[in-house]
Enzyme design. Structure first.
Site: not given
Ligand code: PRP
Ligand code: HPA
Length: 176
Positions: A63, A100
């Site tokens: 994102r 986690e």
């Molecule tokens: C989510 C979010 C951040 C990260 C935040 O992505 O978009 O990148 O987690 O979490 P943190 O502060 O604990 O590191 P995710 O790892 O779920 O990956 P995605 O973009 O593939 O959904």
């Molecule tokens: N939204 C998107 N990314 C995330 C979240 C959430 O609530 N928590 C941890 N990664």
């Protein structure tokens, strides 16, 4: 007259029990889907960073790509991706971070930043801060000056923004 931060906050969707029971997921897709909130969001970042001396925007998979690339374009800067492991085709550097259960890693191309370049790092959300910290370490290994780590949403109860700040980085989030 609407407050831009409030406007964004009210459009972010809270999805209960996703991806697992007890977790409330902050979903930014409605903000992107609505042309007005998408513009308000990007403009908040543009107002913060226009006129600052920056060379690049680095966006985190996935994102962070959406907001980071539009922001880079608006600021007349280049964009570089911080990708999840195994996606980049050229020479890469990697940094691990803990989830986690187990570890994950992010990668960048070794030539994506030149030493001394001033980089804005951006993602959608800070939870534990592990992702942004790993991305910042990668950029610093490549010699970048990480001017700020930015996100749309902070979840302060998880301590991530504090951890990123404690590492010596400046942090900016639109809302929490
Ligand atoms: C989510 C979010 C951040 C990260 C935040 O992505 O978009 O990148 O987690 O979490 P943190 O502060 O604990 O590191 P995710 O790892 O779920 O990956 P995605 O973009 O593939 O959904
Ligand atoms: N939204 C998107 N990314 C995330 C979240 C959430 O609530 N928590 C941890 N990664």
């Amino acid at each position: 007259q609407i407050d831009p931060t409030q406007y964004i906050r009210q459009i972010i969707r809270n999805v209960p029990d996703w991806p697992k029971p007890g977790v409330t997921f902050r979903d930014i897709t409605p903000v992107l889907q609505d042309p007005r909130s998408f513009r308000v969001l990007i403009d908040l970042f543009v107002y913060r960073y226009m006129g600052q001396k920056l060379d690049l925007v680095a966006g985190v998979d996935a994102r962070g790509f959406i907001v980071g690339s539009v922001l880079a374009y608006e600021l007349n800067l280049g964009f570089v991706p911080v990708r999840k492991k195994g996606k980049l085709p050229f020479n890469t550097v990697a940094e691990e971070y803990s989830l986690e259960y187990g570890n994950a890693s992010v990668e960048m191309h070794t030539d994506s930043v030149r030493p001394g370049q001033r980089v804005l790092l951006i993602d959608d959300l800070i939870a534990t801060g592990g992702t942004l910290l790993a991305a910042a370490r990668l950029l610093q290994r490549l010699g970048a000056n990480v001017v700020e780590a930015a996100a749309i949403i902070d979840l302060p109860e998880l301590g991530g923004s504090k951890a990123v700040t404690d590492s010596g980085l400046s942090v900016y989030t639109v809302c929490s």
